[in-house]
Scaffold this motif. Structure first.
Motif, PDB file in Angstrom:
ATOM      1  N   LEU A   1     -11.537  -6.480  -7.013  1.00  0.00           N
ATOM      2  CA  LEU A   1     -12.321  -5.526  -5.902  1.00  0.00           C
ATOM      3  C   LEU A   1     -13.558  -4.759  -6.297  1.00  0.00           C
ATOM      4  O   LEU A   1     -14.454  -4.764  -5.714  1.00  0.00           O
ATOM      5  CB  LEU A   1     -11.279  -4.629  -5.214  1.00  0.00           C
ATOM      6  CG  LEU A   1     -10.089  -5.324  -4.279  1.00  0.00           C
ATOM      7  CD1 LEU A   1      -9.211  -3.949  -3.648  1.00  0.00           C
ATOM      8  CD2 LEU A   1     -10.972  -6.033  -3.003  1.00  0.00           C
TER       9      LEU A   1
ATOM     10  N   ALA B   1      -9.673  -6.050   5.517  1.00  0.00           N
ATOM     11  CA  ALA B   1      -8.365  -5.550   5.039  1.00  0.00           C
ATOM     12  C   ALA B   1      -8.770  -4.202   4.293  1.00  0.00           C
ATOM     13  O   ALA B   1      -7.863  -3.265   4.599  1.00  0.00           O
ATOM     14  CB  ALA B   1      -7.644  -6.391   3.993  1.00  0.00           C
ATOM     15  N   VAL B   2      -9.734  -4.070   3.379  1.00  0.00           N
ATOM     16  CA  VAL B   2      -9.971  -2.912   2.751  1.00  0.00           C
ATOM     17  C   VAL B   2     -10.377  -1.976   3.741  1.00  0.00           C
ATOM     18  O   VAL B   2     -10.001  -0.639   3.652  1.00  0.00           O
ATOM     19  CB  VAL B   2     -11.273  -3.113   1.769  1.00  0.00           C
ATOM     20  CG1 VAL B   2     -11.570  -1.926   1.126  1.00  0.00           C
ATOM     21  CG2 VAL B   2     -10.856  -3.937   0.713  1.00  0.00           C
TER      22      VAL B   2
ATOM     23  N   VAL C   1     -11.185 -10.026   3.176  1.00  0.00           N
ATOM     24  CA  VAL C   1     -10.725  -9.371   2.051  1.00  0.00           C
ATOM     25  C   VAL C   1     -11.325  -7.761   2.466  1.00  0.00           C
ATOM     26  O   VAL C   1     -10.415  -6.925   2.503  1.00  0.00           O
ATOM     27  CB  VAL C   1     -10.982  -9.655   0.606  1.00  0.00           C
ATOM     28  CG1 VAL C   1     -10.577  -8.426  -0.302  1.00  0.00           C
ATOM     29  CG2 VAL C   1     -10.024 -10.855   0.213  1.00  0.00           C
TER      30      VAL C   1
ATOM     31  N   VAL D   1      -4.321  -5.126  -0.615  1.00  0.00           N
ATOM     32  CA  VAL D   1      -4.625  -6.408  -0.581  1.00  0.00           C
ATOM     33  C   VAL D   1      -3.964  -7.550  -1.239  1.00  0.00           C
ATOM     34  O   VAL D   1      -3.799  -8.657  -0.782  1.00  0.00           O
ATOM     35  CB  VAL D   1      -6.401  -6.293  -1.103  1.00  0.00           C
ATOM     36  CG1 VAL D   1      -6.879  -7.665  -1.478  1.00  0.00           C
ATOM     37  CG2 VAL D   1      -7.200  -5.292  -0.309  1.00  0.00           C
TER      38      VAL D   1
ATOM     39  N   ASP E   1      -1.553  -8.568   1.149  1.00  0.00           N
ATOM     40  CA  ASP E   1      -2.045  -9.372   2.104  1.00  0.00           C
ATOM     41  C   ASP E   1      -2.017 -10.869   1.660  1.00  0.00           C
ATOM     42  O   ASP E   1      -1.712 -11.703   2.378  1.00  0.00           O
ATOM     43  CB  ASP E   1      -3.416  -8.996   2.363  1.00  0.00           C
ATOM     44  CG  ASP E   1      -3.876  -8.233   3.624  1.00  0.00           C
ATOM     45  OD1 ASP E   1      -2.846  -7.334   4.254  1.00  0.00           O
ATOM     46  OD2 ASP E   1      -5.036  -8.266   4.137  1.00  0.00           O
TER      47      ASP E   1
ATOM     48  N   ARG F   1      -5.605  -1.768  -3.992  1.00  0.00           N
ATOM     49  CA  ARG F   1      -5.191  -2.978  -4.596  1.00  0.00           C
ATOM     50  C   ARG F   1      -3.695  -3.782  -4.438  1.00  0.00           C
ATOM     51  O   ARG F   1      -3.829  -4.951  -3.965  1.00  0.00           O
ATOM     52  CB  ARG F   1      -5.341  -2.714  -5.969  1.00  0.00           C
ATOM     53  CG  ARG F   1      -5.106  -3.998  -7.007  1.00  0.00           C
ATOM     54  CD  ARG F   1      -5.397  -3.777  -8.582  1.00  0.00           C
ATOM     55  NE  ARG F   1      -4.705  -2.509  -9.032  1.00  0.00           N
ATOM     56  CZ  ARG F   1      -5.198  -1.637  -9.673  1.00  0.00           C
ATOM     57  NH1 ARG F   1      -6.509  -1.442  -9.462  1.00  0.00           N
ATOM     58  NH2 ARG F   1      -4.436  -0.214 -10.114  1.00  0.00           N
TER      59      ARG F   1
ATOM     60  N   THR G   1      -2.862 -10.706   7.956  1.00  0.00           N
ATOM     61  CA  THR G   1      -3.632  -9.693   7.466  1.00  0.00           C
ATOM     62  C   THR G   1      -3.302  -8.411   7.859  1.00  0.00           C
ATOM     63  O   THR G   1      -2.450  -8.030   8.609  1.00  0.00           O
ATOM     64  CB  THR G   1      -5.234  -9.758   7.668  1.00  0.00           C
ATOM     65  OG1 THR G   1      -5.931  -8.955   6.961  1.00  0.00           O
ATOM     66  CG2 THR G   1      -5.563  -9.495   8.925  1.00  0.00           C
TER      67      THR G   1
ATOM     68  N   VAL H   1      -6.817 -14.358  -2.324  1.00  0.00           N
ATOM     69  CA  VAL H   1      -6.612 -13.118  -1.864  1.00  0.00           C
ATOM     70  C   VAL H   1      -5.963 -12.280  -3.141  1.00  0.00           C
ATOM     71  O   VAL H   1      -6.344 -11.076  -3.305  1.00  0.00           O
ATOM     72  CB  VAL H   1      -6.183 -12.834  -0.356  1.00  0.00           C
ATOM     73  CG1 VAL H   1      -6.005 -11.474   0.043  1.00  0.00           C
ATOM     74  CG2 VAL H   1      -6.774 -13.644   0.526  1.00  0.00           C
TER      75      VAL H   1
ATOM     76  N   SER I   1       0.505  -1.220   0.015  1.00  0.00           N
ATOM     77  CA  SER I   1       0.086  -0.041   0.070  1.00  0.00           C
ATOM     78  C   SER I   1       0.731   1.214   0.156  1.00  0.00           C
ATOM     79  O   SER I   1       0.288   2.401  -0.230  1.00  0.00           O
ATOM     80  CB  SER I   1      -0.737  -0.056   1.375  1.00  0.00           C
ATOM     81  OG  SER I   1      -0.202   0.108   2.226  1.00  0.00           O
TER      82      SER I   1
ATOM     83  N   ALA J   1      -7.677  -9.165  -4.962  1.00  0.00           N
ATOM     84  CA  ALA J   1      -6.920  -7.758  -5.064  1.00  0.00           C
ATOM     85  C   ALA J   1      -7.326  -7.053  -6.449  1.00  0.00           C
ATOM     86  O   ALA J   1      -7.627  -5.811  -6.756  1.00  0.00           O
ATOM     87  CB  ALA J   1      -5.555  -7.799  -4.987  1.00  0.00           C
TER      88      ALA J   1
END
Length: 462
Positions: free
Chosen positions: A142, A276-277, A273, A304, A307, A301, A323, A135, A87, A139
């Motif tokens: 999403l 995490a978002v 997921v 994730v 992750d 994106r 996570t 996962v 990120s 991403a």
């Protein structure tokens, strides 16, 4: 306009912004503050799984050590943002609580089939390894998943995670799973010790200073451990003859795969997921970054995707899945330090700590009641976090029906897992059954535009 105002306000409150590089000492202090907030939740899942499934001490210690190593590697990937991975924010990776109940449920099922510890743990980590790739794929999907997995759906999942784990916490509160069915379980010395830990955590939680509130769980565990030591309840045999260094070994216990177990683990991966978002969105907000638009979607994106990739690495090394953690967002707000470069210090400290097995083995000596005293509150707070997620965008009659039905099914399965014995095994897990119910209802129930949302306050979000 509201986003720009919130972004400017958050940025103005920061001492060190996202790309700032604080001096060495300031970075180290900030890193230790983050570790204080996440260290106990980071090692607790491995301890719970190890204790409940009665894994050998060295195996539980290895799970704890690899949790720290994998968390360090994952945090380094997140904060540096290598291409499409990460990120690029101060996003801390830690063990995913969503998998604790699943691992325990699958583990018990495997034990009933006669599998030994090595085969059991290699299967649990094997299906988690393969599931992590879901996962990675999610991403890039999403925008489509958002239509299916709404705040109500993800909130239900988090709520069920907390509620299903409370059974583990209260059992440790009474002395631990190994004492169930004996006269010792629930005795005064165990309940009293657990109550002491809980009282200390609650006391610190009532304090005004944020740092004291944040350190409550750690202080409670330390005091409880000292009292347990004085009562002769601590067994140090796990530390004796411990090797000096732990060498991370890919697939140390082998690689096994079970499709039924994979379905359950894969479901939990996909449902987590959006947890995490939510965490990544909150990190962007408190870091003074945009939380809408193409630039943010790119960060999201990458976060994730990291992750998933980190869980691939973690489960290969022998850790439970990882996570993005929400706790560090509170630390950013408290300290005003959003510099992603602080994450590099956190990563190094975690990896170094994980490489020395005495650290992991020391945590396995914590008596069950000491952990139980902290876990009862910790798991209750996870459940409350689920309620807050459900209420993020308000709640109307349709969303209330979805949440109520999903929680009813999930808790029902927790009480009577054999009720769906004719269906695939995934429906015998409370989190998976409730999450799938929420997803299906969200897809099939019609929407009523006249059905107004109710918000937590009278003022609607701008």
């Amino acid at each position: 306009m509201a986003e720009l105002h919130t972004q400017a306000t958050a940025e103005a409150d920061l001492v060190y912004k996202l790309e700032d590089k604080p001096p060495f000492f300031n970075s180290l202090v900030s890193a230790m503050t983050h570790l204080l907030a996440i260290f106990v939740p980071m090692i607790t899942p491995a301890l719970i799984v190890g204790n409940v499934l009665k894994l050998p001490v060295e195996m539980t210690a290895y799970l704890v050590s690899m949790a720290m190593v994998a968390s360090g590697i994952g945090t380094y990937l997140q904060v540096n943002r290598f291409g499409v991975v990460g990120s690029g924010m101060l996003s801390i990776q830690s063990v995913n609580f969503s998998f604790v109940g699943v691992m325990i449920s699958l583990g018990f099922s495997m034990k009933e089939k006669g599998l030994d510890e090595n085969t059991m743990i290699s299967t649990l980590l094997g299906v988690s390894f393969v599931g992590a790739f879901l996962v990675c794929g999610a991403a890039w999907a999403l925008p489509y998943l958002k239509r299916v997995i709404t705040p109500t759906v993800s909130g239900v999942v988090v709520l069920l995670i907390g509620l299903s784990l409370i059974d583990v916490g209260i059992t440790d509160f009474g002395g631990g799973f190994h004492l169930k069915g004996t006269d010792e379980f629930g005795s005064l010395k165990y309940v009293g010790l657990a109550s002491l830990v809980l009282a200390i955590v609650l006391l610190f939680n009532c304090m005004k200073h944020p740092l004291l509130r944040m350190s409550g769980v750690a202080v409670g565990l330390i005091v409880g451990y000292i009292v347990a030591l004085l009562m002769g309840m601590v067994d140090f045999s796990a530390i004796k003859n411990a090797p000096i260094v732990t060498i991370p070994t890919p697939f140390k216990y082998g690689f096994q795969f079970d499709f039924a177990a994979f379905l359950m683990a894969g479901t939990i991966y996909l449902l987590s997921v959006f947890e995490a978002v939510g965490d990544l969105t909150a990190t962007a907000m408190v870091s003074g970054q945009k939380y809408e638009g193409e630039a943010f979607q790119s960060r999201l994106r990458g976060g994730v995707f990291a992750d998933g990739l980190v869980s691939v690495i973690a489960t290969a090394l022998g850790s439970l899945p990882l996570t993005t953690f929400a706790q560090n967002n509170g630390v950013i707000q408290m300290t005003g330090v959003a510099s992603r470069h602080v994450g590099k210090f956190i990563a190094v400290i975690l990896v170094v700590a994980g490489l020395f097995p005495v650290v992991g083995r020391a945590f396995t000596t914590i008596p069950s009641p000491v952990l139980g005293g902290a876990m009862v509150l910790m798991f209750g707070l996870i459940a409350m976090a689920g309620v807050r997620i459900i209420m993020t965008n308000g709640i109307n009659r349709r969303e209330a029906v979805i949440a109520a039905t999903a929680v009813g099914v999930g808790l029902g399965v927790a009480f009577e897992p054999d009720v769906f014995k004719l269906l695939p095994e995934v429906f015998r897990n409370a989190i998976a059954a409730g999450g799938i119910t929420a997803v299906v209802l969200n897809v099939i129930l019609p929407r009523d535009v006249s059905d107004k949302n109710i918000y937590l306050s009278d003022k609607k979000p701008e």
